[in-house]
Design an enzyme around this catalytic site. Structure first.
Site, PDB file in Angstrom:
ATOM      1  N   SER A 160       0.826  -1.212   0.000  1.00 46.00           N
ATOM      2  CA  SER A 160       0.000   0.000   0.000  1.00 46.00           C
ATOM      3  C   SER A 160       0.857   1.257   0.000  1.00 46.00           C
ATOM      4  CB  SER A 160      -0.931   0.010   1.216  1.00 46.00           C
ATOM      5  OG  SER A 160      -1.862  -1.041   1.136  1.00 46.00           O
ATOM      6  N   TYR A 215      -3.577   6.336   4.866  1.00 46.38           N
ATOM      7  CA  TYR A 215      -2.842   5.094   5.100  1.00 46.38           C
ATOM      8  C   TYR A 215      -1.779   4.894   4.021  1.00 46.38           C
ATOM      9  CZ  TYR A 215      -2.092   0.084   5.916  1.00 46.38           C
ATOM     10  OH  TYR A 215      -1.531  -1.143   6.157  1.00 46.38           O
ATOM     11  N   THR A 218      -3.504 -13.458   8.248  1.00 46.45           N
ATOM     12  CA  THR A 218      -3.352 -13.335   9.694  1.00 46.45           C
ATOM     13  C   THR A 218      -4.735 -13.248  10.323  1.00 46.45           C
ATOM     14  OG1 THR A 218      -3.342 -10.924   9.698  1.00 46.45           O
ATOM     15  CG2 THR A 218      -1.214 -12.024   9.343  1.00 46.45           C
TER      16      THR A 218
END
Length: 195
Positions: free
Chosen positions: A86, A97, A132
Site C-alpha cells: 500500500s 494510510y 493473519t
C-alpha cells in the site's frame, strides 16, 4: 503504543534483554517494527491523518531511534521495516494510510543513506494481503483471485524474508523494498482476455 516515546523505550529495553539473553541464536538480531493493519476506510480528517502518521511513520522512527545508538557503536546491523505494498500503490478510500506507508518507504531510503557508514543496512519488506487473524476471512477468496498463484500470502513467508534481510546472507542489500505478495502487483489491472 509506538507513537509514544516512553513506550518505545520500554519495548527497546525488553527486546534488548531478550536479545542479550540469547533468544536470537543468530548473530544479527531481528530489529523490526511491525505495523501491518487492514483498514477498510478512513474518513479523511485531520485527526485521522495525524493518528495514522503518528503510528505508521513517527512510531517506526522512534523504534529505530531507540536501537540506533547501540547498533551504530557495533558498526553493523540491519533494520528491517515492514510496510505493505500500500506504500507503493494506491487503495480506494485509504489516502492517509497509503501516504503514511509511502513515507516509510522513503524513510527507509533516507536511513540507508544516513547509517550505511556505520555498517547498518536498512530495508523494507512489503507484504500484500496476508492470512493473519487481522485479515477479514470473508474477503480471502476475492483477494486470492487477484494473485497469479491463486492465494494470499502466509505469515511465515513474510517472516522468512524478514529474517533473511536481517542476516549476513543479505549483507550487500540496503535500501530495497522486497515485495512478498504472491504476485499481486505484477499486473496492470487489465482483465485476462486470454481465457
Amino acid at each position: 503504543d509506538v507513537d509514544y516515546t516512553p513506550a518505545v523505550q520500554g519495548v527497546y529495553g525488553e527486546a534488548r534483554g531478550v536479545m542479550l539473553a540469547g533468544f536470537w541464536a543468530h548473530e544479527s538480531a531481528l530489529r523490526e517494527a511491525v505495523n501491518y493493519v487492514y483498514v477498510k476506510k478512513f474518513k479523511q480528517c485531520a485527526d485521522n491523518w495525524d493518528s495514522i502518521f503518528d503510528t505508521n511513520v513517527k512510531g517506526l522512527f522512534l523504534v529505530s531511534k531507540a536501537f540506533l545508538p547501540e547498533t551504530m557503536e557495533a558498526r553493523k546491523g540491519a533494520i528491517v521495516n515492514i510496510t505493505p505494498v500500500s506504500g507503493m500503490f494506491g487503495d480506494y478510500g485509504m489516502t492517509a494510510y497509503n501516504a503514511s506507508k509511502a513515507a516509510v518507504i522513503n524513510m527507509t531510503c533516507a536511513m540507508a543513506l544516513d547509517y550505511g557508514k556505520y555498517g547498518i543496512r536498512v530495508n523494507n519488506v512489503a507484504p500484500c494481503s496476508t492470512d493473519t487473524s487481522m485479515f477479514p476471512q470473508e474477503t480471502k477468496s476475492a483477494f486470492s483471485k487477484n494473485s497469479p498463484l491463486g492465494r494470499i500470502v502466509e505469515p511465515d513467508e513474510v517472516a522468512k524474508v524478514v529474517f533473511f534481510m536481517s542476516t549476513e546472507d543479505s549483507s550487500a542489500i540496503t535500501d530495497e523494498t522486497i515485495p512478498v505478495t504472491a504476485g499481486f502487483e505484477i499486473s496492470t489491472g487489465q482483465p485476462n482476455m486470454c481465457e
